[in-house]
Design a protein around this motif. Sequence first.
Motif, PDB file in Angstrom:
ATOM      1  N   LEU A   1     -32.114  40.888  15.586  1.00  0.00           N
ATOM      2  CA  LEU A   1     -30.961  41.539  16.205  1.00  0.00           C
ATOM      3  C   LEU A   1     -31.393  42.475  17.326  1.00  0.00           C
ATOM      4  CD1 LEU A   1     -27.881  42.013  16.112  1.00  0.00           C
ATOM      5  CD2 LEU A   1     -28.324  43.858  14.482  1.00  0.00           C
ATOM      6  N   LEU A   2     -32.429  43.267  17.097  1.00  0.00           N
ATOM      7  CA  LEU A   2     -32.910  44.169  18.141  1.00  0.00           C
ATOM      8  C   LEU A   2     -33.469  43.407  19.334  1.00  0.00           C
ATOM      9  CD1 LEU A   2     -34.707  46.978  16.092  1.00  0.00           C
ATOM     10  CD2 LEU A   2     -32.407  46.995  17.060  1.00  0.00           C
ATOM     11  N   SER A   3     -34.053  42.232  19.087  1.00  0.00           N
ATOM     12  CA  SER A   3     -34.676  41.481  20.179  1.00  0.00           C
ATOM     13  C   SER A   3     -33.652  40.847  21.118  1.00  0.00           C
ATOM     14  CB  SER A   3     -35.584  40.390  19.611  1.00  0.00           C
ATOM     15  OG  SER A   3     -34.839  39.396  18.938  1.00  0.00           O
ATOM     16  N   VAL A   4     -32.413  40.670  20.659  1.00  0.00           N
ATOM     17  CA  VAL A   4     -31.405  40.011  21.492  1.00  0.00           C
ATOM     18  C   VAL A   4     -30.302  40.966  21.940  1.00  0.00           C
ATOM     19  CG1 VAL A   4     -31.812  37.754  20.447  1.00  0.00           C
ATOM     20  CG2 VAL A   4     -30.103  39.275  19.445  1.00  0.00           C
ATOM     21  N   ARG A   5     -30.397  42.251  21.605  1.00  0.00           N
ATOM     22  CA  ARG A   5     -29.400  43.215  22.043  1.00  0.00           C
ATOM     23  C   ARG A   5     -29.775  43.823  23.379  1.00  0.00           C
ATOM     24  NH1 ARG A   5     -27.307  47.594  17.861  1.00  0.00           N
ATOM     25  NH2 ARG A   5     -26.032  48.003  19.727  1.00  0.00           N
ATOM     26  N   ASP A   6     -28.772  44.151  24.150  1.00  0.00           N
ATOM     27  CA  ASP A   6     -29.005  44.832  25.420  1.00  0.00           C
ATOM     28  C   ASP A   6     -29.524  46.247  25.158  1.00  0.00           C
ATOM     29  OD1 ASP A   6     -27.441  46.646  27.781  1.00  0.00           O
ATOM     30  OD2 ASP A   6     -28.571  44.881  28.438  1.00  0.00           O
ATOM     31  N   LEU A   7     -30.478  46.682  25.979  1.00  0.00           N
ATOM     32  CA  LEU A   7     -31.141  47.966  25.733  1.00  0.00           C
ATOM     33  C   LEU A   7     -30.157  49.131  25.827  1.00  0.00           C
ATOM     34  CD1 LEU A   7     -33.754  49.490  25.186  1.00  0.00           C
ATOM     35  CD2 LEU A   7     -34.168  49.540  27.655  1.00  0.00           C
ATOM     36  N   SER A   8     -29.247  49.098  26.749  1.00  0.00           N
ATOM     37  CA  SER A   8     -28.301  50.203  26.898  1.00  0.00           C
ATOM     38  C   SER A   8     -27.388  50.333  25.679  1.00  0.00           C
ATOM     39  CB  SER A   8     -27.453  49.999  28.160  1.00  0.00           C
ATOM     40  OG  SER A   8     -26.748  48.764  28.093  1.00  0.00           O
TER      41      SER A   8
ATOM     42  N   LEU B   1     -28.105  49.277  22.720  1.00  0.00           N
ATOM     43  CA  LEU B   1     -28.960  49.652  21.585  1.00  0.00           C
ATOM     44  C   LEU B   1     -29.204  51.152  21.558  1.00  0.00           C
ATOM     45  CD1 LEU B   1     -30.788  48.811  19.216  1.00  0.00           C
ATOM     46  CD2 LEU B   1     -32.629  48.474  20.866  1.00  0.00           C
ATOM     47  N   VAL B   2     -29.394  51.750  22.707  1.00  0.00           N
ATOM     48  CA  VAL B   2     -29.610  53.198  22.770  1.00  0.00           C
ATOM     49  C   VAL B   2     -28.355  53.948  22.341  1.00  0.00           C
ATOM     50  CG1 VAL B   2     -30.095  55.123  24.332  1.00  0.00           C
ATOM     51  CG2 VAL B   2     -31.392  53.003  24.537  1.00  0.00           C
ATOM     52  N   GLN B   3     -27.196  53.445  22.697  1.00  0.00           N
ATOM     53  CA  GLN B   3     -25.950  54.112  22.337  1.00  0.00           C
ATOM     54  C   GLN B   3     -25.649  54.020  20.848  1.00  0.00           C
ATOM     55  OE1 GLN B   3     -22.928  52.421  24.824  1.00  0.00           O
ATOM     56  NE2 GLN B   3     -23.819  53.199  26.734  1.00  0.00           N
TER      57      GLN B   3
ATOM     58  N   LEU C   1     -20.443  40.197  21.084  1.00  0.00           N
ATOM     59  CA  LEU C   1     -21.140  39.098  21.751  1.00  0.00           C
ATOM     60  C   LEU C   1     -21.590  39.473  23.150  1.00  0.00           C
ATOM     61  CD1 LEU C   1     -18.944  36.039  20.665  1.00  0.00           C
ATOM     62  CD2 LEU C   1     -21.178  36.738  19.769  1.00  0.00           C
ATOM     63  N   SER C   2     -20.886  40.411  23.784  1.00  0.00           N
ATOM     64  CA  SER C   2     -21.259  40.818  25.140  1.00  0.00           C
ATOM     65  C   SER C   2     -22.569  41.588  25.177  1.00  0.00           C
ATOM     66  CB  SER C   2     -20.143  41.676  25.737  1.00  0.00           C
ATOM     67  OG  SER C   2     -19.899  42.822  24.926  1.00  0.00           O
ATOM     68  N   GLU C   3     -23.026  42.078  24.038  1.00  0.00           N
ATOM     69  CA  GLU C   3     -24.273  42.835  23.993  1.00  0.00           C
ATOM     70  C   GLU C   3     -25.506  41.956  23.869  1.00  0.00           C
ATOM     71  OE1 GLU C   3     -24.111  45.774  20.961  1.00  0.00           O
ATOM     72  OE2 GLU C   3     -22.150  46.549  21.548  1.00  0.00           O
ATOM     73  N   PHE C   4     -25.325  40.681  23.554  1.00  0.00           N
ATOM     74  CA  PHE C   4     -26.482  39.811  23.336  1.00  0.00           C
ATOM     75  C   PHE C   4     -27.057  39.364  24.674  1.00  0.00           C
ATOM     76  CE2 PHE C   4     -24.234  39.361  19.300  1.00  0.00           C
ATOM     77  CZ  PHE C   4     -25.281  39.512  18.400  1.00  0.00           C
ATOM     78  N   THR C   5     -28.397  39.268  24.695  1.00  0.00           N
ATOM     79  CA  THR C   5     -29.115  38.819  25.879  1.00  0.00           C
ATOM     80  C   THR C   5     -30.438  38.189  25.460  1.00  0.00           C
ATOM     81  OG1 THR C   5     -30.108  39.525  27.965  1.00  0.00           O
ATOM     82  CG2 THR C   5     -30.176  41.088  26.148  1.00  0.00           C
ATOM     83  N   VAL C   6     -30.933  37.287  26.288  1.00  0.00           N
ATOM     84  CA  VAL C   6     -32.229  36.638  26.040  1.00  0.00           C
ATOM     85  C   VAL C   6     -33.248  37.021  27.098  1.00  0.00           C
ATOM     86  CG1 VAL C   6     -31.247  34.684  24.795  1.00  0.00           C
ATOM     87  CG2 VAL C   6     -31.463  34.568  27.282  1.00  0.00           C
ATOM     88  N   SER C   7     -32.924  38.040  27.885  1.00  0.00           N
ATOM     89  CA  SER C   7     -33.844  38.468  28.938  1.00  0.00           C
ATOM     90  C   SER C   7     -35.151  39.003  28.371  1.00  0.00           C
ATOM     91  CB  SER C   7     -33.174  39.527  29.811  1.00  0.00           C
ATOM     92  OG  SER C   7     -32.799  40.659  29.034  1.00  0.00           O
ATOM     93  N   THR C   8     -35.095  39.565  27.153  1.00  0.00           N
ATOM     94  CA  THR C   8     -36.318  40.082  26.549  1.00  0.00           C
ATOM     95  C   THR C   8     -37.315  38.961  26.264  1.00  0.00           C
ATOM     96  OG1 THR C   8     -35.208  39.944  24.402  1.00  0.00           O
ATOM     97  CG2 THR C   8     -35.185  42.071  25.518  1.00  0.00           C
ATOM     98  N   TYR C   9     -36.828  37.807  25.830  1.00  0.00           N
ATOM     99  CA  TYR C   9     -37.725  36.678  25.563  1.00  0.00           C
ATOM    100  C   TYR C   9     -38.298  36.114  26.857  1.00  0.00           C
ATOM    101  CZ  TYR C   9     -36.240  36.679  20.698  1.00  0.00           C
ATOM    102  OH  TYR C   9     -35.999  37.030  19.380  1.00  0.00           O
ATOM    103  N   ARG C  10     -37.494  36.117  27.921  1.00  0.00           N
ATOM    104  CA  ARG C  10     -38.036  35.675  29.204  1.00  0.00           C
ATOM    105  C   ARG C  10     -39.130  36.615  29.681  1.00  0.00           C
ATOM    106  NH1 ARG C  10     -32.453  34.420  30.520  1.00  0.00           N
ATOM    107  NH2 ARG C  10     -32.275  36.449  31.563  1.00  0.00           N
TER     108      ARG C  10
END
Length: 315
Positions: free
Chosen positions: A62-69, A71-73, A82-91
């Motif tokens: 869950l932490l790996s696919v959440r947007d950092l902003s 997650l901090v909030q 669903l809008s918080e999910f991202t795969v940019s961390t894996y890229r």
Amino acid sequence: MTDVATVSAGSSASPATQRTAPAPRRRWSRNTVETRVFGVLRWVVIVGLMLFTLFPFYYMVLLSVRDLSSLVQDPGRLWPALSEFTVSTYREVLAPTDAGGQGFLRFMANSGVIALGTVVVTLAFAILGAYAIARLQFPGRRKVSVLFLAVYLFPSILLAVPLFVFFTRIGLRGSLSALVLVYVSQTVAVAIYTLRNYFQTVPASIEEAAAVDGAGRFTIMRKITIPLAMPAILSNALFVFMIAWNEFLFALLFLVENRPRWTVSLGLSQLAGSIEIPTTVLMAGSVILTLPIVVLFFASERLLTGGLTAGAEKG
């Protein structure tokens, strides 16, 4: 006559007027109570263990696919939008370093080469050694089998410095082949012991019948013994692969100065030791390190437990 008539009249009365006997009460025996209590506790323990083991992995993913902003909030949210999910961390983790990434794709290739090489070399020595101990008669055969287990009485840290000095002197420090040899020395002993126990469960009469027909020792091994022992061989292969994939100490000693040859565990330690790396990127690296082993384990869980258990039946 009157008494006989009375008895006849009483016996011919309707069933509704007859008094039925009360049903026997159901008694709770000790066996019934224990069966029901342990039946409930079994599912409670199973569910508790599943939550205890799966929740950390779920939170890591869950932490790996959440947007950092986001997650901090709200770092404690277990069901994000669903809008918080991202795969940019894996890229970012998989991209090469010259492209601004962490180079984990190269690290995974190095770990795969080391793990597969360790499996091949370990099984090559373990199959021959285990078969020799299980089938051949030679002086000190039983003592040699015990010495293989005695290797594990000493922690691997004791071998770190001598191996480091030895491979430095011969010029192999920093190479993947040297790390494969180090891992083989750590895994071949238990592989020989496990396979020896499994080879002893194979009936010797089958090999004797093949020998009567003119088959040689290596032909018997290749066509009879090894196919029958394939569950134990594959389970040992998976066991050795997991050790080589996750190992960190010797990889740190031998490869720390050569980043292009780092393994996944070294790359993950580099992410964990940097204050500039976001938590989401660190969790993505952890998922990449863990996921292949989880997939392999669940894909061959029955083979792993069956092979190791069968190999431990005889001593």
